[in-house]
Scaffold this active site. Structure first.
Site, PDB file in Angstrom:
ATOM      1  CG  ASP A 178      -0.248  -0.320   2.524  1.00 53.92           C
ATOM      2  OD1 ASP A 178       0.993  -0.363   2.556  1.00 53.92           O
ATOM      3  OD2 ASP A 178      -0.950  -0.535   3.529  1.00 53.92           O
TER       4      ASP A 178
ATOM      5  CG  ASN B  45      -8.381  -0.814  12.345  1.00 53.41           C
ATOM      6  OD1 ASN B  45      -7.474  -1.494  11.874  1.00 53.41           O
ATOM      7  ND2 ASN B  45      -8.861   0.245  11.719  1.00 53.41           N
TER       8      ASN B  45
ATOM      9  CG  HIS C  34      -5.537  -1.648   9.024  1.00 56.33           C
ATOM     10  ND1 HIS C  34      -5.613  -0.329   9.404  1.00 56.33           N
ATOM     11  CD2 HIS C  34      -4.219  -1.923   8.993  1.00 56.33           C
ATOM     12  CE1 HIS C  34      -4.399   0.155   9.587  1.00 56.33           C
ATOM     13  NE2 HIS C  34      -3.534  -0.798   9.346  1.00 56.33           N
TER      14      HIS C  34
ATOM     15  CD  GLU D 131      -8.454   1.474   7.896  1.00 54.24           C
ATOM     16  OE1 GLU D 131      -8.341   0.582   8.754  1.00 54.24           O
ATOM     17  OE2 GLU D 131      -7.965   2.609   8.044  1.00 54.24           O
TER      18      GLU D 131
END
Ligand code: GLP
Length: 238
Positions: free
Chosen positions: A67, A134, A136, A141
């Site tokens: 990414d 979280n 991801h 996400e």
């Protein structure tokens, strides 16, 4: 998911580097999927050391990163291009390195070209992943739907907050990113997931439940046939 528990972060980095070394020995032309974040930094140091000592040679191998922030100039110290150059690519001799272009004027064309470049290279042999607090992976996400292909995505408040420590000026922190999707990640023949530190213990616990949590993207990795998880004791606390 094969799980290896290490005493501490240094051991985790050595164990991960051993897997990279074994992959390269098996196939010198391997295609590696690489990740950013603080977790892989020690692994990249160890790989750089082994290359320097003549134990590893990436000159026939290729790298594709997961990414990149969008928009961001590749010379920005917080761009993932800059991060990879500093931590690995300036020290290790890959045949080619690839990161989504954070400056593209046509994100959808950039994403399609990125996926097709991975396919042309023969697909990813070993995909390295970290994990967000979280859950991801890459920048996929928690959401109600997940993209298959590389895509432009909006970052959640939780990720923006977790990564804000790296940006001196909050106005410079991009709120979107280009990320490989689940299809691109799942096409990897082998996935290496690294989890380190007490702040990841809660998300790690969710993976160990052996259930898909639709709001924990990393839990989809339980469906991949060949995942190795290397975790340190702090993150493995139950
Ligand atoms: C970023 C990256 C992820 C990475 C995550 C965790 O958001 N896009 O690929 O796994 O950070 O980073 P850290 O290892 O610093 O906790």
């Amino acid at each position: 998911m094969k799980k290896i528990v290490c005493e501490n972060y240094s051991e985790l980095c050595i164990a991960a580097a051993d897997l990279f070394e074994a992959q390269l020995a098996k196939k010198p032309t391997s295609v590696f999927g690489l990740a950013t974040g603080s977790t892989p930094i020690g692994l990249y140091e160890e790989l750089s050391k082994r290359v320097n000592d003549g134990k590893m040679d990436f000159s026939n191998a290729k790298a594709f990163n997961l990414d990149e922030y969008y928009p961001i100039n590749p010379t920005h110290p917080q761009s993932y291009k800059y991060f990879m150059d500093e931590n690995l690519f300036n020290k290790v001799n890959f045949a080619s390195t690839n990161i989504p272009n954070g400056e593209t004027t046509n994100p959808s064309a950039e994403c399609a070209e990125y996926d097709s470049a991975i396919k042309t290279a023969g697909g990813i042999d070993l995909q390295l992943l970290g994990i967000g607090v979280n859950g991801h992976i890459g920048f996929n996400e928690p959401d109600t739907t997940y993209s298959i292909n590389t895509n432009l995505t909006k970052l959640t408040e939780s990720t923006l907050e977790a990564n804000s420590r790296f940006f001196d000026d909050p106005n410079e922190q991009p709120r979107t990113a280009l990320t490989m999707g689940f299809g691109s990640i799942f096409a990897a023949k082998h996935i290496l997931l690294l989890i380190s530190g007490g702040n990841k213990a809660e998300v790690a616990r969710k993976l160990f439940e052996g259930k898909i949590h639709t709001d924990v993207p990393a839990s989809f990795l339980l469906l991949h046939p060949n995942v190795t998880l290397i975790i340190d004791k702090d993150a493995n606390e139950n």
